[in-house]
Scaffold this motif. Structure first.
Motif, PDB file in Angstrom:
ATOM      1  N   CYS A   1       0.774  -1.039  -0.033  1.00  0.00           N
ATOM      2  CA  CYS A   1       0.224  -0.133   0.025  1.00  0.00           C
ATOM      3  C   CYS A   1       1.043   1.044   0.004  1.00  0.00           C
ATOM      4  N   ASP A   2       0.353   2.356  -0.438  1.00  0.00           N
ATOM      5  CA  ASP A   2       0.997   3.713  -0.590  1.00  0.00           C
ATOM      6  C   ASP A   2       0.913   4.511   0.940  1.00  0.00           C
TER       7      ASP A   2
ATOM      8  N   ALA B   1      -7.157   2.798   8.055  1.00  0.00           N
ATOM      9  CA  ALA B   1      -8.299   2.202   7.459  1.00  0.00           C
ATOM     10  C   ALA B   1      -8.308   2.127   6.027  1.00  0.00           C
ATOM     11  N   PHE B   2      -7.487   0.927   5.455  1.00  0.00           N
ATOM     12  CA  PHE B   2      -7.524   0.616   4.375  1.00  0.00           C
ATOM     13  C   PHE B   2      -7.552  -0.936   3.988  1.00  0.00           C
TER      14      PHE B   2
ATOM     15  N   SER C   1       0.520  -3.433   4.251  1.00  0.00           N
ATOM     16  CA  SER C   1       1.695  -2.212   4.186  1.00  0.00           C
ATOM     17  C   SER C   1       3.090  -2.716   4.108  1.00  0.00           C
ATOM     18  N   ALA C   2       4.087  -1.456   3.570  1.00  0.00           N
ATOM     19  CA  ALA C   2       5.362  -1.784   3.595  1.00  0.00           C
ATOM     20  C   ALA C   2       6.010  -2.521   4.812  1.00  0.00           C
ATOM     21  N   ALA C   3       5.440  -1.883   5.984  1.00  0.00           N
ATOM     22  CA  ALA C   3       5.939  -2.358   7.181  1.00  0.00           C
ATOM     23  C   ALA C   3       5.698  -3.405   7.488  1.00  0.00           C
ATOM     24  N   MET C   4       4.479  -4.045   7.159  1.00  0.00           N
ATOM     25  CA  MET C   4       4.205  -5.447   7.400  1.00  0.00           C
ATOM     26  C   MET C   4       4.859  -6.384   6.630  1.00  0.00           C
TER      27      MET C   4
END
Ligand code: PEP
Length: 254
Positions: free
Chosen positions: A69-70, A75-76, A81-84
């Motif tokens: 995700c950017d 709430a997406f 996410s990049a962190a995940m």
């Protein structure tokens, strides 16, 4: 001349299941042994990243997300996410794949934001670019490659370029069996390296790996790899079966 180690990556897309994913990486691991002449990675479906990460631990095989995700967090629904990705140990993420651009409508600006977020979380990015058949036939191959590459790299500092791999993937060659000829691919790769040189200088550009993707198979990988600006392969369909992917990992040499 800068030596660029060949890099072969398998994009599994929405294929395989837990068992077959783990079996496939086990075959790859056994085949690769402790060889260091080629970098190998897989991009499994996100739900299998953790499991594949465990299966490749201690081997030279790396793994990554097919997308991220950017946005940082929040709430997406349905996004990752990049962190995940980083949290489950992924060193890599694939961004701007043509299916993301053309099936899910990702724009150059969105891809650019994703590249920034991914780099910010310490990931290495495989940034995909490439023209459709209409664009090629309309003489727009270079224009499209230029637009996608310059947008994708527009927020990338020179110091982060070692964490960027470019993948040239002509859309008309993906999953179609119509592989680009070595001459067609070589022309596009040379153009992309020239663009990188214009943006970051020749020293940086000569170190950037540019992979070719689009119907790479065991019987065409060697001729593609013989082209000076082709530094490896991003493989879809043929990365799903050990009997096809292992010879590609060998760059068709054995
Ligand atoms: C891809 O999806 O990145 C790809 C290159 O697919 P295929 O090898 O099946 O053409």
């Amino acid at each position: 001349m800068t030596h660029r180690k060949p890099f072969v990556a398998g994009n599994w897309k929405m294929n395989l299941d837990r068992r077959s994913a783990v079996d496939l990486v086990a075959r790859m691991r056994e085949h690769l042994g402790s060889r260091t002449d080629v970098d190998v990675a897989v991009f499994p479906p996100a739900v299998y990243l953790d499991e594949v990460g465990r299966a490749v631990a201690g081997s030279p095989i790396r793994f990554g997300g097919q997308n991220c995700c950017d946005e940082e967090a929040g709430a997406f629904t349905g996004e990752i996410s990049a962190a995940m990705l980083s949290d489950v140990g992924c060193p890599l993420v694939l961004l701007g794949h043509s299916e993301r651009r053309h099936v899910y409508g990702e724009t150059d600006e969105l891809v650019q934001r994703k590249v920034g977020v991914a780099l910010g979380h310490g990931l290495e990015v495989v940034l995909c670019v490439g023209e459709t058949i209409e664009e090629r036939e309309g003489g727009k191959t270079e224009e499209v490659c230029r637009r996608q590459l310059t947008a994708g790299l527009s927020g990338v500092a020179e110091g982060d370029m070692p964490r960027i791999t470019i993948a040239y993937e002509p859309v008309w060659a993906i999953g179609t069996g119509h592989t680009a000829t070595p001459a067609q691919a070589g022309e596009a790769h040379g153009y992309l390296r020239g663009l990188a040189s214009g943006l970051y200088g020749e020293g940086v550009a000569s170190g950037v790996r540019i992979l070719y993707g689009g119907s790479v198979k065991p019987d065409n990988v060697a001729e593609l790899m013989a082209v000076p600006d082709i530094d490896g392969a991003l493989v879809g369909g043929a990365s799903l079966k050990a009997e096809l992917f292992l010879p590609i990992m060998d760059l068709g040499k054995h």
